[in-house]
Design an enzyme around this catalytic site. Sequence first.
Site, PDB file in Angstrom:
ATOM      1  NE  ARG A 311       4.274  -6.820  -0.671  1.00 11.79           N
ATOM      2  CZ  ARG A 311       4.443  -8.088  -0.998  1.00 11.79           C
ATOM      3  NH1 ARG A 311       4.438  -9.013  -0.074  1.00 11.79           N
ATOM      4  NH2 ARG A 311       4.629  -8.446  -2.257  1.00 11.79           N
ATOM      5  N   GLY A 312       7.931  -4.155   3.711  1.00 14.48           N
ATOM      6  CA  GLY A 312       7.852  -3.414   4.966  1.00 14.48           C
ATOM      7  C   GLY A 312       8.425  -2.010   4.832  1.00 14.48           C
TER       8      GLY A 312
END
Length: 372
Positions: A311-312
């Site tokens: 997700r980062g």
Amino acid sequence: MFQSFNFYRRKKYLKYFLLKNKFMVVEDTQQERPIFPFTAIVGQEEMKLALLLNVIDPKIGGVMIMGDRGTGKSTTVRALVDLLPEIQVVADDPFNSDPKDPELMSEEVREKLKNNQKIEIISKKIEMIDLPLGATEDRVCGTIDIEKALSEGIKAFEPGLLAKANRGILYVDEVNLLDDHLVDVLLDAAASGWNTVEREGISISHPSRFILVGSGNPEEGELRPQLLDRFGMHAQIGTVKEPELRVQIVEQRTAFDEAPFSFRKNYEDSQNQLMATLVKARKHLSNVEIDYNYRIKISQICSELDVDGLRGDLVTNRASKALACFEGRSEVTPQDIFRVIPLCLRHRLRKDPLETIDSGEKVQEIFKKIFG
């Protein structure tokens, strides 16, 4: 002797006075509650940037704003309402269904299109929905429509806040004080983009994709790690230290409180200009490109920082493109990445729940090491 009767209807209300057995009607205008202009907010650039990037690209996933009390967190978030652009929705649809995207349509609209029925399309301003801390699960998720059940004897669904927030912004003030059962509801909706309700023999699912915005004071407790990870960005704000800046903030707030409408008028041009920039950026976002080597380096930073999941990486790519588009460029630069990457990663570094969230210095150090 006077007897007064007040009747409120939308923005206008009528005052009826009974005077010597004769009616006299006086009409006045009830103004909407004024909102502090976004462009008048002094400082807190990190918070403002995170909010604007989420308006440009809602798929960034929202922003968590943590800071001291009295630093203008809720004022800034609510000021965003004025800048929100219009979107196309299906008329008379409680879920703000997108007439073109099946993933953002209610089942009823999908069925109509499948049967080649004509649907009416209207333009509507993106809404910001407040989720109160004391809200019940039925109010948030939706429940059975008691009025229809009693009057017509049919089972019907009464949409909740998650239905209203679809394709809009869901704002939770003091989100770190939210009850666990509501946190579970938010996690479920944020993970799937859909809200499923099972109530009294009714089973219904509807799209619920929203920009999740939360604010809170870290002294009052931390968020559950699962919910914290759902926020695309994390903005940390502190109390302004410079005396001149503090005086400027106090003066602006005082001027707004004394004459809100004339104060807002002074910022009309800057507000309209920023709104036009956001609309243009949303329109041209798909044309912005990020070099493959930059994407490799972003993932390398995430890997070196031991960030869980991908997700980062995704959020950093999206936020960099949104920033470049906001500033009128079609290609992402290393400086764009440098500005957004602390916002995207700082809340994903913590392995121990008792650790404090990184200020962003650690992320910036690794960035400089990899980008050179």
